[in-house]
Design a protein around this motif. Structure first.
Motif, short mmCIF file in Angstrom:
data_model
loop_
_atom_site.label_atom_id
_atom_site.label_comp_id
_atom_site.label_asym_id
_atom_site.label_seq_id
_atom_site.Cartn_x
_atom_site.Cartn_y
_atom_site.Cartn_z
N ARG A 42 5.73 12.27 7.87
CA ARG A 42 5.97 11.16 8.79
C ARG A 42 6.68 10.02 8.09
NH1 ARG A 42 0.98 9.85 12.81
NH2 ARG A 42 1.72 11.16 14.49
N LEU A 43 7.60 9.40 8.82
CA LEU A 43 8.25 8.18 8.36
C LEU A 43 7.64 7.05 9.18
CD1 LEU A 43 11.93 9.48 8.49
CD2 LEU A 43 10.50 9.23 6.45
N GLN A 44 7.44 5.91 8.55
CA GLN A 44 6.86 4.80 9.30
C GLN A 44 7.68 3.52 9.10
OE1 GLN A 44 3.20 2.78 8.05
NE2 GLN A 44 2.37 3.08 10.10
N ILE A 45 7.85 2.77 10.18
CA ILE A 45 8.45 1.44 10.06
C ILE A 45 7.46 0.40 10.60
CG2 ILE A 45 10.87 2.16 10.15
CD1 ILE A 45 10.79 1.30 13.15
N ILE A 46 7.53 -0.77 9.99
CA ILE A 46 6.67 -1.88 10.40
C ILE A 46 7.57 -3.09 10.62
CG2 ILE A 46 4.70 -3.33 9.71
CD1 ILE A 46 4.12 -1.07 7.57
N ALA A 47 7.34 -3.81 11.72
CA ALA A 47 8.13 -5.02 11.98
C ALA A 47 7.25 -6.07 12.61
CB ALA A 47 9.30 -4.68 12.90
N ASN A 48 7.51 -7.31 12.24
CA ASN A 48 6.79 -8.44 12.85
C ASN A 48 7.77 -9.11 13.81
OD1 ASN A 48 5.20 -10.57 13.52
ND2 ASN A 48 4.85 -11.27 11.42
N ILE A 49 7.63 -8.77 15.08
CA ILE A 49 8.64 -9.18 16.06
C ILE A 49 8.31 -10.54 16.65
CG2 ILE A 49 9.81 -8.47 18.18
CD1 ILE A 49 9.01 -5.57 17.32
N LEU B 37 9.79 12.75 0.37
CA LEU B 37 10.23 11.46 0.91
C LEU B 37 10.00 10.40 -0.15
CD1 LEU B 37 8.51 11.68 4.43
CD2 LEU B 37 10.87 12.23 3.87
N PRO B 38 11.05 9.98 -0.87
CA PRO B 38 10.86 8.95 -1.90
C PRO B 38 10.29 7.65 -1.32
CG PRO B 38 13.04 9.94 -2.08
CD PRO B 38 12.44 10.44 -0.80
N GLU B 39 10.64 7.38 -0.05
CA GLU B 39 10.12 6.18 0.63
C GLU B 39 9.71 6.62 2.04
OE1 GLU B 39 12.11 1.85 1.50
OE2 GLU B 39 13.12 3.60 2.31
N ALA B 40 8.42 6.64 2.31
CA ALA B 40 7.96 7.13 3.62
C ALA B 40 7.71 6.00 4.60
CB ALA B 40 6.70 7.95 3.45
N SER B 41 7.69 4.76 4.11
CA SER B 41 7.39 3.63 4.98
C SER B 41 8.30 2.46 4.62
CB SER B 41 5.92 3.24 4.78
OG SER B 41 5.60 2.11 5.56
N PHE B 42 8.74 1.71 5.64
CA PHE B 42 9.58 0.54 5.37
C PHE B 42 9.14 -0.62 6.24
CE2 PHE B 42 13.29 -2.22 5.86
CZ PHE B 42 13.61 -2.42 4.53
N ASP B 43 8.98 -1.78 5.58
CA ASP B 43 8.56 -3.00 6.27
C ASP B 43 9.78 -3.90 6.48
OD1 ASP B 43 7.40 -5.29 7.22
OD2 ASP B 43 5.96 -5.51 5.58
N PHE B 44 10.13 -4.13 7.76
CA PHE B 44 11.28 -4.98 8.07
C PHE B 44 10.94 -6.47 7.97
CE2 PHE B 44 12.52 -1.11 10.40
CZ PHE B 44 13.85 -1.01 10.05
#
Lengths: 170, 75
Positions: A42-49, B37-44
């Motif tokens: 799984r890939l995950q993204i997090i954002a504070n909108i 996956l070298p990077e599985a999570s990214f915080d924007f």
């Protein structure tokens, strides 16, 4: 995705695009990568909108998003520049550096001298004529050197091809 | 009788050794595909509403056979 078959040791890029829409606050989204390997991941993204740029301490970015279709350069045949202001509304000096950004499409220069409280520094984008016929949805993520490692992401979107139509309209 | 037993034990030991070598060889060569996956999570961090953001994730085959990416879907 550039490639769907990877030889041993090979790699590819999967670009995840997220539309913030009417979301508000911290949002987590994930995507599942299914493969012929046993370890699907799984890939995950997090954002504070946020609704308002004023609520993003310690920096306020102006503008907080770049919609290139609404910006008209004087001469699209020449390289042109666009600035995003970073205003420090906090109480401590901060420095910003790039974490992740679009590669190849345009140049990005971040003023890394440090921003004192109440001061303003800039992120400068330099676009070349080669983007006229491009459509893209990219973003630039910067991080501060404060204790929280506060991050900001500036979307850079171009939804239309300008090309000859743009020149003819001038 | 005792000679037969010794021969049987030797054959069993050789067989076991061959199995262990085959399994070890399979691991050493990384025979199966392996998604890394070298990077599985990214915080924007902070992002404005009503816009699009993107991030490129690297998918790598760390195994010894071809890796096929069959699907990438939300969720």
């Amino acid at each position: 995705m550039q490639k769907k078959e990877l030889a041993a040791g090979d790699s590819t890029i999967a670009e995840i695009i997220f539309k913030t829409g009417q979301y508000s606050g911290v949002v987590r989204k994930s995507a599942t990568v299914k493969t012929n390997a046993q370890n699907n991941s799984r890939l995950q993204i997090i954002a504070n909108i946020v609704k308002s740029p004023d609520s993003t301490k310690p920096l306020v970015l102006e503008p907080m998003a770049i919609e290139l279709d609404s910006i008209r350069p004087d001469n699209p045949d020449k390289d042109w520049k666009f600035k995003v202001a970073m205003r420090n509304v906090g109480t401590e000096k901060v420095k910003a550096h790039q974490v992740c950004g679009p590669e190849g499409l345009f140049e990005i220069k971040i003023d890394e001298k440090g921003i004192n409280p109440g001061e303003e520094r800039f992120i400068e984008f330099e676009f070349g004529g080669e983007i006229l016929d491009e459509m893209f949805s990219k973003s630039l993520t910067i991080q501060l050197d404060d204790s929280a490692g506060t991050r900001y992401t500036i979307p850079i979107n171009k939804a239309r091809r300008w090309g000859p139509t743009r020149h003819a309209s001038k | 009788m005792r000679g037969n037993n010794t021969r049987l034990v030797t054959v069993l030991m050789l067989t076991a050794a061959l199995i262990i070598m085959a399994v070890w060889s399979s691991f050493a060569e990384g025979g199966d595909p392996l998604l890394v996956l070298p990077e599985a999570s990214f915080d924007f961090g902070y992002v404005q509403q009503h816009t699009s953001i993107s991030h490129p994730f690297v998918l790598k085959n760390g195994g010894g056979d071809s890796l096929y990416i069959l699907e990438l879907k939300p969720g």
